[in-house]
Design a protein around this motif. Structure first.
Motif, mmCIF file in Angstrom:
data_model
loop_
_atom_site.group_PDB
_atom_site.id
_atom_site.type_symbol
_atom_site.label_atom_id
_atom_site.label_comp_id
_atom_site.label_asym_id
_atom_site.label_seq_id
_atom_site.Cartn_x
_atom_site.Cartn_y
_atom_site.Cartn_z
ATOM 1 N N ILE A 101 0.838 -1.253 0.013
ATOM 2 C CA ILE A 101 0.054 -0.023 -0.075
ATOM 3 C C ILE A 101 0.956 1.207 -0.119
ATOM 4 N N THR A 102 1.904 1.145 0.604
ATOM 5 C CA THR A 102 2.841 2.423 0.894
ATOM 6 C C THR A 102 3.508 2.597 -0.602
ATOM 7 N N ARG A 103 3.871 1.596 -1.233
ATOM 8 C CA ARG A 103 4.394 1.854 -2.479
ATOM 9 C C ARG A 103 3.705 1.895 -3.772
ATOM 10 N N HIS A 104 2.432 1.446 -3.542
ATOM 11 C CA HIS A 104 1.473 1.593 -4.653
ATOM 12 C C HIS A 104 0.113 1.890 -4.438
ATOM 13 N N ARG A 105 -0.018 3.060 -3.676
ATOM 14 C CA ARG A 105 -1.349 3.694 -3.158
ATOM 15 C C ARG A 105 -2.571 3.812 -4.158
ATOM 16 N N ARG A 106 -2.170 4.212 -5.392
ATOM 17 C CA ARG A 106 -3.371 4.338 -6.605
ATOM 18 C C ARG A 106 -3.588 3.040 -6.736
ATOM 19 N N ALA A 107 -2.568 2.126 -6.981
ATOM 20 C CA ALA A 107 -3.029 0.859 -7.457
ATOM 21 C C ALA A 107 -3.703 -0.105 -6.298
ATOM 22 N N TRP A 108 -3.587 -0.042 -5.023
ATOM 23 C CA TRP A 108 -4.221 -0.465 -4.009
ATOM 24 C C TRP A 108 -5.814 0.175 -3.919
ATOM 25 N N ASN A 109 -6.012 1.637 -4.210
ATOM 26 C CA ASN A 109 -7.160 2.293 -4.076
ATOM 27 C C ASN A 109 -7.935 1.548 -5.345
ATOM 28 N N ALA A 110 -7.606 1.099 -6.211
ATOM 29 C CA ALA A 110 -8.296 0.695 -7.575
ATOM 30 C C ALA A 110 -8.622 -0.586 -7.285
ATOM 31 N N LEU A 111 -7.550 -1.229 -6.459
ATOM 32 C CA LEU A 111 -7.574 -2.865 -6.257
ATOM 33 C C LEU A 111 -8.692 -3.413 -5.178
ATOM 34 N N LYS A 112 -8.522 -2.599 -4.044
ATOM 35 C CA LYS A 112 -9.235 -2.853 -2.816
ATOM 36 C C LYS A 112 -10.806 -3.075 -3.014
ATOM 37 N N PRO A 113 -11.470 -2.153 -3.844
ATOM 38 C CA PRO A 113 -13.079 -2.526 -3.885
ATOM 39 C C PRO A 113 -13.265 -3.789 -4.671
ATOM 40 N N ALA A 114 -12.367 -4.042 -5.606
ATOM 41 C CA ALA A 114 -12.681 -5.479 -6.293
ATOM 42 C C ALA A 114 -12.264 -6.622 -5.531
ATOM 43 N N ILE A 115 -11.280 -6.329 -4.470
ATOM 44 C CA ILE A 115 -10.999 -7.559 -3.615
ATOM 45 C C ILE A 115 -12.140 -7.750 -2.574
ATOM 46 N N GLU A 116 -12.551 -6.592 -2.094
ATOM 47 C CA GLU A 116 -13.447 -6.600 -1.196
ATOM 48 C C GLU A 116 -14.932 -7.442 -1.621
ATOM 49 N N ASN A 117 -15.231 -7.006 -2.999
ATOM 50 C CA ASN A 117 -16.189 -7.540 -3.738
ATOM 51 C C ASN A 117 -15.986 -8.724 -3.655
ATOM 52 N N THR A 118 -15.161 -9.445 -4.268
ATOM 53 C CA THR A 118 -14.856 -10.761 -4.300
ATOM 54 C C THR A 118 -14.453 -11.785 -3.019
ATOM 55 N N PHE A 119 -14.379 -11.021 -2.118
ATOM 56 C CA PHE A 119 -13.814 -11.652 -0.860
ATOM 57 C C PHE A 119 -15.171 -11.490 0.053
ATOM 58 N N GLY A 120 -15.918 -10.622 -0.234
ATOM 59 C CA GLY A 120 -17.110 -10.626 0.467
ATOM 60 C C GLY A 120 -17.188 -10.061 1.905
ATOM 61 N N ALA A 121 -16.181 -9.176 1.995
ATOM 62 C CA ALA A 121 -15.984 -8.303 3.373
ATOM 63 C C ALA A 121 -15.137 -7.004 2.927
ATOM 64 N N GLU A 122 -15.286 -6.117 3.748
ATOM 65 C CA GLU A 122 -14.349 -5.212 3.934
ATOM 66 C C GLU A 122 -12.979 -5.532 4.515
ATOM 67 N N ILE A 123 -12.039 -4.732 3.854
ATOM 68 C CA ILE A 123 -10.602 -4.975 4.217
ATOM 69 C C ILE A 123 -10.148 -4.209 5.330
ATOM 70 N N ASP A 124 -9.797 -4.604 6.316
ATOM 71 C CA ASP A 124 -9.026 -3.739 7.277
ATOM 72 C C ASP A 124 -7.750 -3.775 6.982
ATOM 73 N N GLU A 125 -6.897 -2.370 6.613
ATOM 74 C CA GLU A 125 -5.551 -2.513 6.145
ATOM 75 C C GLU A 125 -4.528 -2.811 7.179
ATOM 76 N N THR A 126 -4.834 -2.677 8.268
ATOM 77 C CA THR A 126 -3.959 -2.853 9.601
ATOM 78 C C THR A 126 -4.063 -4.622 9.985
#
Length: 139
Positions: A101-126
């Motif tokens: 996330i530190t190295r690729h913040r923009r990629a993470w911001n785009a990827l996080k909703p897709a992972i949450e959608n397929t994973f079926g839950a919100e992701i706590d970054e910590t």
């Protein structure tokens, strides 16, 4: 969806740089060789790569690695390097994800909703709770 696999097999994996790799794994029921292209979220040592399972423990490649942790990896100019897989602890996963996330913040911001959608839950970054796998290459 299969195009990246064909490119890796044609030894054109370098086109994807170091952020992607192709993993060969063995089917847990069929014993057949299977292939998947994954994003590398961490590369802590020269022969170590970290990938996440955006589909959680349901991902076929993840389930196959749990049964047969040996496989092969194609990345950059490396082709068919034997590897062993290890599911990482939640603490290790959190550290690798934080680094990504530190190295690729923009990629993470785009990827996080897709992972949450397929994973079926919100992701706590910590404390992400996403299955993370360490692949250690053997020469």
């Amino acid at each position: 969806m299969r195009a990246p696999i064909h490119l890796y097999r044609a030894r054109l994996g370098f086109l994807f740089g170091t952020r992607m790799l192709m993993l060969e794994h063995i089917g847990r029921k069929s014993g057949a060789r299977r292939y998947v292209v994954l994003e590398v979220i961490d590369h802590p040592e020269p022969d170590t790569y970290v990938v996440v399972s955006g589909f959680g423990t349901r991902a076929q490649w993840f389930r196959n690695l749990q049964s047969h942790p040996a496989g092969r990896v194609w990345t950059g100019l490396r082709a068919a390097v034997p590897t062993s897989a290890r599911v990482m602890s939640s603490e290790e996963s959190a550290a690798s994800l934080h680094s990504y996330i530190t190295r690729h913040r923009r990629a993470w911001n785009a990827l996080k909703p897709a992972i949450e959608n397929t994973f079926g839950a919100e992701i706590d970054e910590t404390a992400p709770g996403i299955p993370t796998v360490q692949l250690r290459l053997h020469h």
